[in-house]
Structure formats: structure tokens, C-alpha cells
Design a protein around this motif. Sequence first.
Motif, PDB file in Angstrom:
ATOM      1  N   GLU A 107     -84.964   1.713 -10.223  1.00 23.08           N
ATOM      2  CA  GLU A 107     -84.423   0.911 -11.263  1.00 23.08           C
ATOM      3  C   GLU A 107     -83.435   1.381 -12.248  1.00 23.08           C
ATOM      4  O   GLU A 107     -82.601   0.741 -12.735  1.00 23.08           O
ATOM      5  CB  GLU A 107     -85.849   0.280 -12.147  1.00 23.08           C
ATOM      6  CG  GLU A 107     -86.867  -0.659 -11.227  1.00 23.08           C
ATOM      7  CD  GLU A 107     -87.781   0.077 -10.345  1.00 23.08           C
ATOM      8  OE1 GLU A 107     -88.069  -0.404  -9.389  1.00 23.08           O
ATOM      9  OE2 GLU A 107     -87.816   1.426 -10.485  1.00 23.08           O
ATOM     10  N   ASP A 108     -83.826   2.534 -12.537  1.00 20.37           N
ATOM     11  CA  ASP A 108     -82.651   3.322 -13.184  1.00 20.37           C
ATOM     12  C   ASP A 108     -81.538   3.546 -12.610  1.00 20.37           C
ATOM     13  O   ASP A 108     -80.267   3.246 -13.276  1.00 20.37           O
ATOM     14  CB  ASP A 108     -83.312   4.607 -13.933  1.00 20.37           C
ATOM     15  CG  ASP A 108     -84.390   4.749 -14.829  1.00 20.37           C
ATOM     16  OD1 ASP A 108     -84.470   3.354 -15.469  1.00 20.37           O
ATOM     17  OD2 ASP A 108     -85.219   5.446 -14.927  1.00 20.37           O
ATOM     18  N   LEU A 109     -81.494   3.763 -11.433  1.00 17.10           N
ATOM     19  CA  LEU A 109     -80.431   4.079 -10.823  1.00 17.10           C
ATOM     20  C   LEU A 109     -79.568   2.537 -10.396  1.00 17.10           C
ATOM     21  O   LEU A 109     -78.180   2.633 -10.415  1.00 17.10           O
ATOM     22  CB  LEU A 109     -80.639   4.342  -9.211  1.00 17.10           C
ATOM     23  CG  LEU A 109     -81.204   5.965  -9.363  1.00 17.10           C
ATOM     24  CD1 LEU A 109     -81.452   6.367  -7.821  1.00 17.10           C
ATOM     25  CD2 LEU A 109     -79.945   6.821  -9.691  1.00 17.10           C
ATOM     26  N   VAL A 110     -80.149   1.732 -10.117  1.00 20.48           N
ATOM     27  CA  VAL A 110     -79.785   0.185 -10.288  1.00 20.48           C
ATOM     28  C   VAL A 110     -78.960  -0.059 -11.528  1.00 20.48           C
ATOM     29  O   VAL A 110     -77.821  -0.410 -11.570  1.00 20.48           O
ATOM     30  CB  VAL A 110     -80.862  -1.045  -9.904  1.00 20.48           C
ATOM     31  CG1 VAL A 110     -79.939  -2.406  -9.606  1.00 20.48           C
ATOM     32  CG2 VAL A 110     -81.131  -0.589  -8.390  1.00 20.48           C
ATOM     33  N   ARG A 111     -79.602   0.283 -12.567  1.00 17.88           N
ATOM     34  CA  ARG A 111     -79.149  -0.282 -13.877  1.00 17.88           C
ATOM     35  C   ARG A 111     -77.706   0.726 -14.086  1.00 17.88           C
ATOM     36  O   ARG A 111     -76.733   0.008 -14.790  1.00 17.88           O
ATOM     37  CB  ARG A 111     -79.992   0.050 -15.240  1.00 17.88           C
ATOM     38  CG  ARG A 111     -81.062  -0.772 -15.071  1.00 17.88           C
ATOM     39  CD  ARG A 111     -81.952  -0.717 -16.309  1.00 17.88           C
ATOM     40  NE  ARG A 111     -83.126  -1.446 -16.445  1.00 17.88           N
ATOM     41  CZ  ARG A 111     -84.152  -1.045 -16.039  1.00 17.88           C
ATOM     42  NH1 ARG A 111     -84.462   0.237 -15.644  1.00 17.88           N
ATOM     43  NH2 ARG A 111     -85.313  -1.796 -16.169  1.00 17.88           N
ATOM     44  N   SER A 169     -89.536  -7.151 -10.346  1.00 15.32           N
ATOM     45  CA  SER A 169     -90.276  -6.634  -9.387  1.00 15.32           C
ATOM     46  C   SER A 169     -89.864  -4.985  -8.999  1.00 15.32           C
ATOM     47  O   SER A 169     -88.754  -4.883  -9.330  1.00 15.32           O
ATOM     48  CB  SER A 169     -90.419  -7.537  -8.011  1.00 15.32           C
ATOM     49  OG  SER A 169     -89.155  -7.675  -7.355  1.00 15.32           O
ATOM     50  N   ALA A 170     -90.552  -4.447  -8.202  1.00 20.94           N
ATOM     51  CA  ALA A 170     -90.178  -3.062  -7.697  1.00 20.94           C
ATOM     52  C   ALA A 170     -88.801  -3.164  -6.970  1.00 20.94           C
ATOM     53  O   ALA A 170     -88.565  -4.205  -6.162  1.00 20.94           O
ATOM     54  CB  ALA A 170     -91.009  -2.308  -7.119  1.00 20.94           C
ATOM     55  N   PHE A 171     -88.032  -2.227  -7.120  1.00 21.59           N
ATOM     56  CA  PHE A 171     -86.699  -2.177  -6.302  1.00 21.59           C
ATOM     57  C   PHE A 171     -86.829  -2.191  -4.822  1.00 21.59           C
ATOM     58  O   PHE A 171     -86.427  -2.978  -4.010  1.00 21.59           O
ATOM     59  CB  PHE A 171     -85.975  -0.788  -6.646  1.00 21.59           C
ATOM     60  CG  PHE A 171     -84.624  -0.560  -5.752  1.00 21.59           C
ATOM     61  CD1 PHE A 171     -83.490  -1.562  -5.751  1.00 21.59           C
ATOM     62  CD2 PHE A 171     -84.811   0.160  -4.512  1.00 21.59           C
ATOM     63  CE1 PHE A 171     -82.410  -1.330  -4.957  1.00 21.59           C
ATOM     64  CE2 PHE A 171     -83.701   0.342  -3.758  1.00 21.59           C
ATOM     65  CZ  PHE A 171     -82.611  -0.237  -4.035  1.00 21.59           C
ATOM     66  N   ARG A 194     -86.961  -7.454   1.007  1.00 19.71           N
ATOM     67  CA  ARG A 194     -86.590  -8.698   1.119  1.00 19.71           C
ATOM     68  C   ARG A 194     -85.171  -8.844   1.720  1.00 19.71           C
ATOM     69  O   ARG A 194     -84.770  -9.748   2.784  1.00 19.71           O
ATOM     70  CB  ARG A 194     -86.348  -9.583  -0.204  1.00 19.71           C
ATOM     71  CG  ARG A 194     -86.133 -11.028  -0.184  1.00 19.71           C
ATOM     72  CD  ARG A 194     -86.599 -12.015  -1.239  1.00 19.71           C
ATOM     73  NE  ARG A 194     -86.585 -13.347  -1.072  1.00 19.71           N
ATOM     74  CZ  ARG A 194     -86.672 -14.177  -1.511  1.00 19.71           C
ATOM     75  NH1 ARG A 194     -87.661 -14.007  -2.552  1.00 19.71           N
ATOM     76  NH2 ARG A 194     -86.656 -15.484  -1.200  1.00 19.71           N
ATOM     77  N   LEU A 195     -84.246  -8.039   1.470  1.00 17.38           N
ATOM     78  CA  LEU A 195     -82.982  -7.791   1.899  1.00 17.38           C
ATOM     79  C   LEU A 195     -82.959  -7.491   3.426  1.00 17.38           C
ATOM     80  O   LEU A 195     -82.162  -8.115   4.105  1.00 17.38           O
ATOM     81  CB  LEU A 195     -82.028  -6.881   1.321  1.00 17.38           C
ATOM     82  CG  LEU A 195     -81.786  -6.867  -0.175  1.00 17.38           C
ATOM     83  CD1 LEU A 195     -80.847  -5.811  -0.786  1.00 17.38           C
ATOM     84  CD2 LEU A 195     -80.807  -8.296  -0.224  1.00 17.38           C
ATOM     85  N   GLU A 205     -93.492 -11.808  -1.662  1.00 16.28           N
ATOM     86  CA  GLU A 205     -92.326 -11.700  -2.322  1.00 16.28           C
ATOM     87  C   GLU A 205     -91.092 -11.539  -1.388  1.00 16.28           C
ATOM     88  O   GLU A 205     -90.111 -11.979  -1.640  1.00 16.28           O
ATOM     89  CB  GLU A 205     -92.554 -10.648  -3.599  1.00 16.28           C
ATOM     90  CG  GLU A 205     -91.110 -10.794  -4.427  1.00 16.28           C
ATOM     91  CD  GLU A 205     -91.621 -10.194  -5.768  1.00 16.28           C
ATOM     92  OE1 GLU A 205     -90.753  -9.755  -6.743  1.00 16.28           O
ATOM     93  OE2 GLU A 205     -92.840  -9.562  -5.917  1.00 16.28           O
ATOM     94  N   ALA A 206     -91.587 -10.407  -0.465  1.00 15.02           N
ATOM     95  CA  ALA A 206     -90.311 -10.058   0.282  1.00 15.02           C
ATOM     96  C   ALA A 206     -89.880 -11.030   1.022  1.00 15.02           C
ATOM     97  O   ALA A 206     -88.796 -11.075   1.823  1.00 15.02           O
ATOM     98  CB  ALA A 206     -90.827  -8.888   0.968  1.00 15.02           C
ATOM     99  N   THR A 207     -90.782 -11.717   1.813  1.00 14.79           N
ATOM    100  CA  THR A 207     -90.442 -13.079   2.702  1.00 14.79           C
ATOM    101  C   THR A 207     -90.369 -14.152   2.095  1.00 14.79           C
ATOM    102  O   THR A 207     -89.859 -15.216   2.959  1.00 14.79           O
ATOM    103  CB  THR A 207     -91.704 -13.090   3.867  1.00 14.79           C
ATOM    104  OG1 THR A 207     -92.875 -13.358   3.012  1.00 14.79           O
ATOM    105  CG2 THR A 207     -91.808 -11.622   4.395  1.00 14.79           C
ATOM    106  N   GLY A 208     -90.498 -14.510   0.764  1.00  6.08           N
ATOM    107  CA  GLY A 208     -90.287 -15.613   0.207  1.00  6.08           C
ATOM    108  C   GLY A 208     -91.411 -16.707   0.536  1.00  6.08           C
ATOM    109  O   GLY A 208     -91.051 -17.791   0.826  1.00  6.08           O
ATOM    110  N   SER A 209     -92.377 -16.146   1.036  1.00  7.04           N
ATOM    111  CA  SER A 209     -93.734 -17.120   1.403  1.00  7.04           C
ATOM    112  C   SER A 209     -94.735 -17.262   0.458  1.00  7.04           C
ATOM    113  O   SER A 209     -94.876 -16.092  -0.535  1.00  7.04           O
ATOM    114  CB  SER A 209     -94.326 -16.663   2.723  1.00  7.04           C
ATOM    115  OG  SER A 209     -92.923 -16.761   3.630  1.00  7.04           O
ATOM    116  N   ALA A 210     -95.702 -17.882   0.530  1.00  4.16           N
ATOM    117  CA  ALA A 210     -96.832 -17.927  -0.293  1.00  4.16           C
ATOM    118  C   ALA A 210     -97.826 -16.977   0.111  1.00  4.16           C
ATOM    119  O   ALA A 210     -97.815 -16.780   1.412  1.00  4.16           O
ATOM    120  CB  ALA A 210     -97.381 -19.420  -0.381  1.00  4.16           C
TER     121      ALA A 210
END
Length: 220
Positions: A4-8, A66-68, A74-75, A154-159
Amino acid sequence: MTDEDLVRRFVSDGLSDAVDVLLRRHQDRVLGLAYRILGNRADALDASQEVFVAVFRKAASFRHQSAFTTWLYRLTVNACNDHARRRSRLPQPVEAVDVAPGGPQGTGSAGSDAISGADDRIAIAGAIATLPLEQRTAVVMRDLLGLSYEEIAEATGSAVGTVKSRISRARGALAGGLREPGPQPAPEQPEQAPEHQPELERKPGKEPAHRTARLSRRKP
């Protein structure tokens, strides 16, 4: 530095080195997931390349809710789905899938024995290839990567309930596809009635009367 720090750092300072570190840190994970979903190394490499490009382009859209790694998964799933749709078919596996024993659903030594050896890995890869894409993705992320139901959702966009249902169906299909037929019992032989027994099996001194008479006529 954390992911997350690297993304920021990349978003705020525009330092591409930060993304380079992220890619080096997670490239094997991305390629492994893509390969397990698509079943073909060439297709997995193409999908992974799309993921790496998406990280550069969409880093600013990462909301840190969420976590990176979850966002990265998800990508990867989206890239694999897009790749499969473009090809209008699911590639068949050409190599064995390396299954790490002792995952969250492991079954101890019996489970390790069941998936050990190249032949078993090829059989598992072939069975996974027959699953619908959504079931395949869910069961790979759960049983091979060890992700939680919430992370998969969360990764698949499903319930979460949908994820559990897909995994349950996938496991049932895999169990049926990998189960070896047991030995078939030998058919029972019908017992022969005494009157149909061969003459050689009759006890001495029990010959029929017509047999005795025929032998006596041969005497001079």
C-alpha cells in the motif's frame, strides 16, 4: 515498504520504481493464478501482461479499502475472463498444475498422497479444465491459493454465498472426475443341480444301472 505504501508513493510522486517493486514482488503470484485459471502458459503470460499494464494505469483507483493483493487478484481474474471471452473458448491445460499440499482444505497424509506425483497433478489439471470458468476460478483461489471466501468474493465481485456455492459445486465435480472406479465383484456362479454334475465327479460305486449294463455286455 508495504504494498500500500508503494502504491501511494507511485500515485503521489509518480515514481515508477515503486510499481516496479510491486510487480517484481507479485509477478509469480499473478502468473500462477492466471495459469491455474486458464490452464495454458502462453495464455497466462498474455493475461499477466495485461494485469501489469493495468497496475500502472489504474493505481490511482486503488482506494486502500482492502489489501493490495486482493485488488491485484481482481485485476487478474478480470484479465483472465476477458482473455477467455476473446478466445471464445477455455484453453485446455498442456502442463501439470503444481498443487501445494497442506492448504486450508487439506486432508492430511491421505490428501497429500492423493495429489502427489506428476500423473496426479496432470489428472487434477485436466479435471479443473472441465469446470465452468467461474467455478474454476473460485476453487483455484480457495483450495490452491488458500484465500478466504471474503477475499474471493471481493476479487471476483460476487457475494460470499455465491462463492461458497461455486466452490461446493466445483469440489463435487472434481471428486467425481478424479474418483477411480472400485473393483467390481465377480458374478456369482449358479450352483449345478446334482443331475447335471459330470460323471467324473460322481462317487465310486454310484454308477447308474444303464452304465453297468452297458459295460457287462462287452464281456465275452
